[in-house]
Enzyme design. Structure first.
Site, PDB file in Angstrom:
ATOM      1  N   CYS A 271      -3.389   7.113  -5.051  1.00 25.38           N
ATOM      2  CA  CYS A 271      -3.081   5.675  -4.978  1.00 25.38           C
ATOM      3  C   CYS A 271      -1.628   5.393  -5.348  1.00 25.38           C
ATOM      4  CB  CYS A 271      -4.017   4.846  -5.850  1.00 25.38           C
ATOM      5  SG  CYS A 271      -3.820   3.056  -5.599  1.00 25.38           S
TER       6      CYS A 271
ATOM      7  N   CYS B 224       0.867  -1.180   0.000  1.00 24.84           N
ATOM      8  CA  CYS B 224       0.000   0.000   0.000  1.00 24.84           C
ATOM      9  C   CYS B 224       0.902   1.227   0.000  1.00 24.84           C
ATOM     10  CB  CYS B 224      -0.919  -0.010   1.216  1.00 24.84           C
ATOM     11  SG  CYS B 224      -2.041   1.404   1.292  1.00 24.84           S
TER      12      CYS B 224
END
Length: 319
Positions: free
Chosen positions: A245, A95
């Site tokens: 992201c 992530c």
């Protein structure tokens, strides 16, 4: 302390956001995962203590938007810590925004200072450069474009053409020519992206080794001329990414490198649905594409989560 209070489980967490996307770092109070490798400890968390994932992140303590980062001791001496990322429906290999959040959290705790550090993740070691108390560059694991020009017919939307790429998670990236990528349209964008994901699954379109493509990235021209692209990313639990992201930006740059549209060392400014920006770069090492992203995170809260044995929703509100 009453007898009942002694039964309470207390878990210490720090909440931050990276470019608008929240991260909850779990620091202490969780179940004993043993002293094995990170892969073994992640498996133990998944198989023996998955209820803690839901209890920490889901309602009523959290929401579907929050990404968790379980901070553990690394099993390799060159890493400052290990981390297992998780969300409302499961676990993530990597992530990007969460790694930035972890770095800023460790700096907030005084565990690291500005400079280069390494963090162990389930998909490999990543390099973090703490530029200041709030700004971080993450060099991700290697990224690559797996398939190009994949055609998918999506009911109600027609044929969508996109690439399949790895950026630490699996993505389907496609140019979007429908409603603008604005906050007011997130419900429609979510429905669109969710239908794309469903069609990919129905048609057996996967990443390498049959891996599920669980992130959908729609992209358009940016709103601000200083940037190169604007995106909307739908995550596995049907929550959209408030940030640009990190793994999605990594996958995007891998596609651009493969298409000859981005050169190693060139800056790539990725704009998210909130208008926040990650700046990306790529370097090539032994033929591998190594993407890096730079962004800012801010600590929002230091909290103690209390698990009262008499609370009917101590393990979250389950469907």
């Amino acid at each position: 302390m009453t007898a009942n209070q002694s039964l309470f489980r207390k878990i210490e967490v720090i909440d931050s956001h990276t470019a608008g996307e929240p991260t909850r770092c779990v620091l202490s109070g969780g179940p004993d995962l043993g002293g094995g490798s990170l892969t073994e400890r992640m498996a133990k968390l998944r198989h023996d203590h998955d209820g803690m994932r839901r209890a920490i992140l889901c309602e009523p303590r959290g929401s579907d938007v929050v990404v968790g980062a379980w901070v553990l001791e690394a099993d390799t001496p060159d890493c400052i810590a290990a981390v297992v990322f998780f969300n409302n429906v499961g676990y993530l290999g990597m992530c990007g925004h969460g790694t930035i959040g972890v770095a800023v959290t460790l700096a907030h705790l005084g565990r690291i200072r500005p400079g280069i550090h390494f963090l162990q993740t389930p998909v490999g070691k990543v390099k973090i450069d703490l530029l200041s108390s709030n700004r971080v560059t993450v060099e991700n694991v290697s990224a690559y474009r797996y398939r190009v020009g994949v055609n998918v017919h999506v009911p109600g939307y027609g044929t969508v053409v996109g690439d399949v790429a790895w950026g630490g998670n699996w993505f389907f990236l496609c140019e979007h020519d429908g409603l603008p990528l604005d906050l007011k349209n997130v419900d429609d964008l979510t429905e669109h992206a969710w239908k794309i994901r469903a069609e990919l699954s129905a048609r057996g379109i996967t990443g390498a080794d049959g891996a599920e493509i669980d992130h959908i990235e729609l992209f358009t021209a940016p709103h601000e001329t200083a940037n190169h692209c604007r995106n909307f990313v739908l995550c596995p639990g049907k929550a959209y990414d408030r940030s640009p992201c990190g793994t999605g930006t990594s996958a995007k740059m891998a596609c651009l490198i493969a298409a000859g549209k981005l050169a190693p060392g060139d800056a790539w400014r990725q704009e998210g649905i909130l208008g926040t920006v990650f700046e990306g770069h790529v370097r090539i090492q032994n033929g591998a594409i190594l993407p890096s992203i730079t962004g800012s995170a801010f600590v929002m809260a230091e909290s103690t989560l209390i698990f009262d044995p008499e609370d009917p929703f101590r393990n979250g509100i389950l469907a």
